[in-house]
Scaffold this motif. Structure first.
Motif, PDB file in Angstrom:
ATOM      1  N   ALA A   1       1.064  -1.111   0.050  1.00 57.03           N
ATOM      2  CA  ALA A   1       0.214   0.180  -0.073  1.00 57.03           C
ATOM      3  C   ALA A   1       1.136   1.118   0.036  1.00 57.03           C
ATOM      4  N   LEU A   2       0.361   2.154  -0.744  1.00 59.89           N
ATOM      5  CA  LEU A   2       1.286   3.535  -0.835  1.00 59.89           C
ATOM      6  C   LEU A   2       0.737   4.687   0.200  1.00 59.89           C
ATOM      7  N   TYR A   3       1.520   4.983   0.840  1.00 58.82           N
ATOM      8  CA  TYR A   3       1.090   6.255   1.759  1.00 58.82           C
ATOM      9  C   TYR A   3       2.060   7.607   1.296  1.00 58.82           C
ATOM     10  N   ARG A   4       1.713   8.418   1.629  1.00 63.04           N
ATOM     11  CA  ARG A   4       2.337   9.820   1.296  1.00 63.04           C
ATOM     12  C   ARG A   4       2.279  10.835   2.345  1.00 63.04           C
ATOM     13  N   VAL A   5       3.611  11.468   2.545  1.00 66.54           N
ATOM     14  CA  VAL A   5       3.798  12.578   3.248  1.00 66.54           C
ATOM     15  C   VAL A   5       3.504  13.828   2.267  1.00 66.54           C
ATOM     16  N   THR A   6       2.925  14.748   2.565  1.00 65.01           N
ATOM     17  CA  THR A   6       2.755  15.864   1.383  1.00 65.01           C
ATOM     18  C   THR A   6       3.130  17.252   1.862  1.00 65.01           C
ATOM     19  N   ARG A   7       3.582  17.985   1.249  1.00 61.38           N
ATOM     20  CA  ARG A   7       3.840  19.268   1.786  1.00 61.38           C
ATOM     21  C   ARG A   7       2.745  20.359   0.885  1.00 61.38           C
ATOM     22  N   PRO A   8       2.550  21.509   1.421  1.00 62.81           N
ATOM     23  CA  PRO A   8       1.655  22.483   0.526  1.00 62.81           C
ATOM     24  C   PRO A   8       2.545  22.878  -0.562  1.00 62.81           C
ATOM     25  N   ARG A   9       1.719  23.332  -1.639  1.00 66.07           N
ATOM     26  CA  ARG A   9       2.568  23.595  -2.999  1.00 66.07           C
ATOM     27  C   ARG A   9       2.276  24.979  -3.382  1.00 66.07           C
ATOM     28  N   GLY A  10       3.110  25.570  -4.215  1.00 67.03           N
ATOM     29  CA  GLY A  10       2.869  26.747  -4.843  1.00 67.03           C
ATOM     30  C   GLY A  10       3.133  28.019  -3.992  1.00 67.03           C
ATOM     31  N   GLY A  11       3.379  29.015  -4.523  1.00 64.98           N
ATOM     32  CA  GLY A  11       3.782  30.474  -3.861  1.00 64.98           C
ATOM     33  C   GLY A  11       4.964  30.268  -2.911  1.00 64.98           C
ATOM     34  N   ILE A  12       4.674  30.964  -1.730  1.00 64.97           N
ATOM     35  CA  ILE A  12       5.468  30.950  -0.528  1.00 64.97           C
ATOM     36  C   ILE A  12       5.994  29.641  -0.357  1.00 64.97           C
ATOM     37  N   ASN A  13       5.314  28.617  -0.556  1.00 67.16           N
ATOM     38  CA  ASN A  13       5.704  27.165  -0.192  1.00 67.16           C
ATOM     39  C   ASN A  13       6.865  26.832  -0.661  1.00 67.16           C
TER      40      ASN A  13
END
Length: 423
Positions: free
Chosen positions: A61-73
């Protein structure tokens, strides 16, 4: 059909694996895996490649740690994931409160992506994975956890700390420090370049403790030459069949050109694009066909120059970026490769075929990426692309087999613990 020149990788039950896997073993079986990704295709491909080599391609099973994207991120990626999300949330609330909109938005979940467009991917939640590992241990056996990338380190190490008796945790790419947080660490040899005397001379003394890594290798570190991936004999044979109608009729030799994009340790621009086009024009006479692919990181100004100079040549085809991606077909059917020096992953995949691999722009690379290219040249695996090559002449080398070797080391470490993979 064109033969695929690649040796069979060892399977979990093939020779080279301790005899304990073949007779009289009464330990626990590992039947499933959890892959923790960070949204980067190159990082996640390494984890999936290892899982495939271990025979669990259809049982993960694939799990994912994500960050906000775009702009100041894009300026906040150096922060730990959890702090990045909290800071972004606060910035967003300040903007909303100072505008006419007064309604606050909910705080993003700790490890997941509220509104990040990843509804089809499971959220990398430590409590959920730990609970699953504990609750299903008696029925389904231990859980193999494979993570890759900086953003996955805290998740994988927390799972190991909270469920050490129920999981076996593999961290791919160097976690900087405290390697005992994981059961096994798999990382390229060049990640240890910062510890060499030559590298230390390049780093101000007060910055050295912040440079990856902080520890020398120990027995639970598996050192590879390049990146792990999903390319093996079975994958190439399948790709050769799937892409037969597209590639079999092409005039030979077929040269595949993979163009990446500049990175922190390998900077270039239109100058390299012009150099590459000049070299390709010089070897066209000895090529039957040329296929060029750009990556998501390729700057538009680089792809524009290459397309302008070569796009109208009848021998040249430039992939338009639409699906299906021909990369597997390229690996199976190419007679030789030219790859820009920035991509460890693309170079590693090409070098796993045993076919000629020419690298463009290695002299522009610095730091540990230059060490990577040095190690490949010393092994005779790659050559610089100069434009003077005769593509009708071929050469070969023992293919890089990092993924199969890493899988063998995982099996050995599992055997030490009294566990094994379910055959």
């Amino acid at each position: 059909m064109k033969p695929i020149r690649l040796p069979e990788p060892p399977s979990p039950t093939s020779r080279g694996v301790p005899d304990i896997f073949e007779v009289g073993f009464l330990g626990a079986f590992i039947r499933r895996a959890v892959v923790i990704g960070n949204g980067s295709p190159s990082s996640e491909n390494q984890s999936l490649g290892l899982v495939r080599a271990l025979g669990l391609a259809d049982k993960h099973a694939l799990y994912r740690v994500t960050r906000p994207r775009g702009g100041i991120n894009e300026w906040l990626h150096w922060l730990p994931v959890s702090f990045h999300k909290i800071l972004y949330y606060l910035i967003k609330q300040i903007i909303l409160l100072t505008s006419r909109r007064k309604k606050l938005t909910p705080l993003p979940s700790e490890n997941g992506g509220h509104g990040l467009g990843l509804a089809s991917v499971l959220e990398a939640d430590v409590k959920h994975i730990v609970g699953m590992a504990r609750d299903t241990f008696e029925k389904d056996g231990p859980l193999l956890v494979v993570a890759s990338g900086r953003d996955t380190i805290s998740i994988a190490s927390s799972i190991k700390r909270l469920a050490s008796q129920n999981v076996f945790v593999v961290q791919i790419q160097h976690p900087r420090t405290n390697l005992n947080r994981f059961d096994l660490v798999i990382t390229p040899q060049h990640d240890y370049y910062p510890l060499t005397p030559h590298a230390q001379q390049q780093i101000p003394h007060f910055l050295r403790r912040w440079i990856t890594p902080r520890e020398p290798p120990h027995r639970h570190v598996v050192l590879t030459v390049g990146a792990l991936h999903q390319i093996d004999s079975a994958a190439l044979r399948s790709a050769a069949s799937a892409w037969h109608d597209d590639f079999a009729p092409l005039p030979k030799p077929l040269l595949v050109v993979n163009v990446g994009g500049p990175t922190r340790n390998c900077r270039y621009g239109v100058d390299l694009a012009r150099q590459l086009t000049t070299c390709l024009l010089s070897v066209l006479a000895s090529c039957g066909s040329v296929r060029i692919s750009f990556s998501d990181r390729t700057p538009e100004k680089v792809s524009y120059i290459i397309a302008k100079e070569l796009g109208n040549n009848p021998k040249v085809y430039i992939w338009d970026g639409l699906e299906p991606n021909p990369q597997m077909g390229h690996l199976a059917w190419a007679d030789a490769f030219v790859v820009t020096a920035d991509s460890v992953s693309l170079i590693s995949e090409a070098c796993s075929t045993g076919k000629p691999v020419y690298v463009m722009g290695a002299e522009r690379c610095t730091w540990k990426l230059s060490e990577f290219h040095k190690s490949l040249r010393e092994r005779g695996v790659v050559r610089p692309f100069t434009g003077s090559e005769d593509m009708s002449e071929t050469w070969s080398y023992p293919p890089l087999n990092d993924t199969a070797e890493a899988a063998r080391r995982v099996n050995e470490a599992l055997a030490e613990r009294g566990w094994r993979l379910r055959p």
